[in-house]
Structures are given as C-alpha cells and as structure tokens.
Scaffold this motif. Structure first.
Motif, PDB file in Angstrom:
ATOM      1  N   LYS A  96      80.542  37.799  60.058  1.00 22.60           N
ATOM      2  CA  LYS A  96      79.904  37.734  61.369  1.00 22.60           C
ATOM      3  C   LYS A  96      78.491  37.152  61.318  1.00 22.60           C
ATOM      4  O   LYS A  96      77.991  36.671  62.332  1.00 22.60           O
ATOM      5  N   ASN A  97      77.844  37.217  60.151  1.00 22.09           N
ATOM      6  CA  ASN A  97      76.433  36.839  60.089  1.00 22.09           C
ATOM      7  C   ASN A  97      76.130  35.671  59.161  1.00 22.09           C
ATOM      8  O   ASN A  97      74.969  35.264  59.055  1.00 22.09           O
ATOM      9  N   GLU A 151      79.109  52.547  56.364  1.00 24.25           N
ATOM     10  CA  GLU A 151      78.417  51.662  57.304  1.00 24.25           C
ATOM     11  C   GLU A 151      76.914  51.712  57.042  1.00 24.25           C
ATOM     12  O   GLU A 151      76.170  52.389  57.752  1.00 24.25           O
ATOM     13  N   LEU A 180      74.264  49.358  57.514  1.00 27.57           N
ATOM     14  CA  LEU A 180      73.974  48.044  58.081  1.00 27.57           C
ATOM     15  C   LEU A 180      72.690  47.446  57.531  1.00 27.57           C
ATOM     16  O   LEU A 180      72.563  46.219  57.453  1.00 27.57           O
ATOM     17  N   THR A 232      80.693  42.203  57.892  1.00 27.88           N
ATOM     18  CA  THR A 232      79.315  41.855  58.249  1.00 27.88           C
ATOM     19  C   THR A 232      78.964  40.447  57.786  1.00 27.88           C
ATOM     20  O   THR A 232      78.283  39.700  58.496  1.00 27.88           O
ATOM     21  N   ARG A 234      75.280  45.411  65.920  1.00 30.94           N
ATOM     22  CA  ARG A 234      75.567  46.767  65.470  1.00 30.94           C
ATOM     23  C   ARG A 234      76.672  47.361  66.325  1.00 30.94           C
ATOM     24  O   ARG A 234      76.609  47.320  67.558  1.00 30.94           O
ATOM     25  N   CYS A 268      73.485  39.752  53.671  1.00 28.35           N
ATOM     26  CA  CYS A 268      73.629  38.524  54.459  1.00 28.35           C
ATOM     27  C   CYS A 268      72.411  37.619  54.287  1.00 28.35           C
ATOM     28  O   CYS A 268      72.547  36.396  54.160  1.00 28.35           O
ATOM     29  N   HIS A 284      73.789  45.933  54.331  1.00 34.99           N
ATOM     30  CA  HIS A 284      74.714  44.838  54.630  1.00 34.99           C
ATOM     31  C   HIS A 284      73.973  43.607  55.142  1.00 34.99           C
ATOM     32  O   HIS A 284      74.271  42.470  54.748  1.00 34.99           O
ATOM     33  N   PHE A 285      72.994  43.823  56.017  1.00 35.58           N
ATOM     34  CA  PHE A 285      72.218  42.699  56.530  1.00 35.58           C
ATOM     35  C   PHE A 285      71.329  42.102  55.446  1.00 35.58           C
ATOM     36  O   PHE A 285      71.062  40.893  55.448  1.00 35.58           O
ATOM     37  N   GLN A 325      70.040  43.640  64.676  1.00 34.11           N
ATOM     38  CA  GLN A 325      70.681  44.950  64.659  1.00 34.11           C
ATOM     39  C   GLN A 325      71.252  45.295  66.022  1.00 34.11           C
ATOM     40  O   GLN A 325      72.341  45.819  66.145  1.00 34.11           O
TER      41      GLN A 325
END
Length: 236
Positions: free
Chosen positions: A110-111, A57, A59, A107, A208, A66, A62-63, A204
């Motif tokens: 979702k984004n 994880e 993030l 992720t 998150r 995205c 991951h973001f 976040q």
C-alpha cells in the motif's frame, strides 16, 4: 642421513592474495554488513516485525520499513527477506507468525511504488505466497482468510496492469481449484493505489485501519488460538 624432500613437498606454501584472487572490498555500509554476515537495518526491521513477541499491527515499525525501502531503493532486499519469512512460515505454520508477515506485506504494497509491486508479481514471490495457502496440510483459519483476502485485493487492484498479470493469474488459478475466498466488506477495504493528495496529510491517518477493525482482528486471533489449543487437548 635421510633427505627432507618429502617433508618439503608436503609443507603448504604461503598463500598471498593477487589482484586476480583478491575478494571484492565492500564499498558501502550495506555491502559490508552483507560481506561480514550481518543483517542490514531493513532486514533486521522485518525480523523484528515478525518476531514472536512482537505485536501484529505495529504501524510505526511497518511504516519505518516502508521508508527504508523507498528511500534506499531496497525493494529487492525487502522481497528476499519476505520470501525467507514465507518459507519459514511453511514450516512453523503458526497463525500469529503468518499474520505478522502478511501485515508487513500489506503495508508495503500500500505504501511502496511500482518497483516493489513488480517484485510482488514475480514468480519467486507469488509461488511461495500461493504455496503457503495450498501447502499440505493447508493453512487454516484467520491466517488463510487473510492471505486469500490480500491476494484477492491485489488481483482486483492490478487487473488492468499487464505487468502485474501473474498476481491475477495466481488468483484465477486458485479460483479454478475450488478455493473459496472470504467475502469482502467493501466499506472496510482501503485502496491499494490511491491518488496523490492535493493537500499534505499524515500517512498514519490516511492508511491506518479503523480501531474497530484492529479489535476485531485481535478477537478473531484469540478465538482461533483457543480453538487450536482445544483441538490439541482433545488429541492428547
């Protein structure tokens, strides 16, 4: 004196490019990296996010992936990279590797926008995703539960969208084959499609997962890895 005609015939002619045969010159940095065999920043980021020594994880990374997909309209490149990872997962069959891929996919779904969702619902992606679940020997443990939970959540979210019908069809097909999906905890489920915020909020804090959920995932992963280790020891 012997003639050199045979030698002349065998000597290769000098080659020169013509407009007809000249290879296309890359016009962008992305095309140039592909032309010369170098991975793009997006592909490298997905490689890093799924690397063996990387946390499941992450993030922040991951973001960042995205953002690259959304800003560069790179949905197709991301899907190609993820399909490649799922093919690798069918060979490796290691729980942490599969969980890392699924975390990235979750992720992104979702984004990212509808263009990315359409590619998730494409036969190329859905077929390799379902094959990961139904392969022989089948995916087991927490990795299988995670893959099934994501597919189930997508089917629920996109049930009324005809352009995403393949996701629903694949979910229904697995159900018809007797595949048991894990029970859903509605309190912990984050929506895939969220309404636009009336006030700016940080990404976040809005998506998150709870820290307790992360801790639970880590505990389940450790237990699964210990179980696999014990089984290997017994076989020896």
């Amino acid at each position: 004196r012997q003639s050199n005609k045979s030698t002349d015939r065998a000597r290769p002619q000098h080659l020169c490019w013509t407009d007809e045969h000249h290879p296309p010159i890359p016009s962008t940095r992305k095309e140039a990296m592909s032309f010369f065999g170098h991975a793009s920043p997006l592909t490298e980021a997905i490689d890093n996010a799924t690397a063996e020594d990387h946390p499941i994880e992450d993030l922040v990374l991951h973001f960042s992936i995205c953002d690259m997909v959304n800003d560069q309209k790179a949905e197709k490149e991301a899907i190609r990279a993820l399909i490649k990872k799922f093919v690798q997962a069918q060979k490796k069959k290691t729980v942490p590797f599969v969980l890392r891929i699924l975390a990235v996919v979750e992720t992104l779904v979702k984004n990212c926008g509808h263009d990315f969702h359409l590619l998730v619902a494409s036969p190329d992606f859905m077929d390799v995703y379902v094959k990961l679940i139904t392969q022989n020997p089948p995916l087991t443990g927490i990795a299988r539960d995670r893959a099934l939970s994501l597919l189930q959540s997508w089917a629920d979210a996109f049930r009324s969208d005809s352009s995403m019908k393949l996701v629903v069809e694949r979910y229904q097909w697995l159900c018809s084959q007797g595949v048991e999906f894990p029970a859903r905890d509605l309190d912990e489920m984050a929506p895939i499609i969220t309404p636009k915020a009336t006030q700016p909020v940080s990404r976040q804090t809005s998506v998150r997962p709870d820290v307790s959920a992360d801790e639970q995932l880590a505990r389940e992963l450790a237990a699964q890895m210990q179980l696999e280790y014990d089984q290997q020891q017994q076989q020896q």
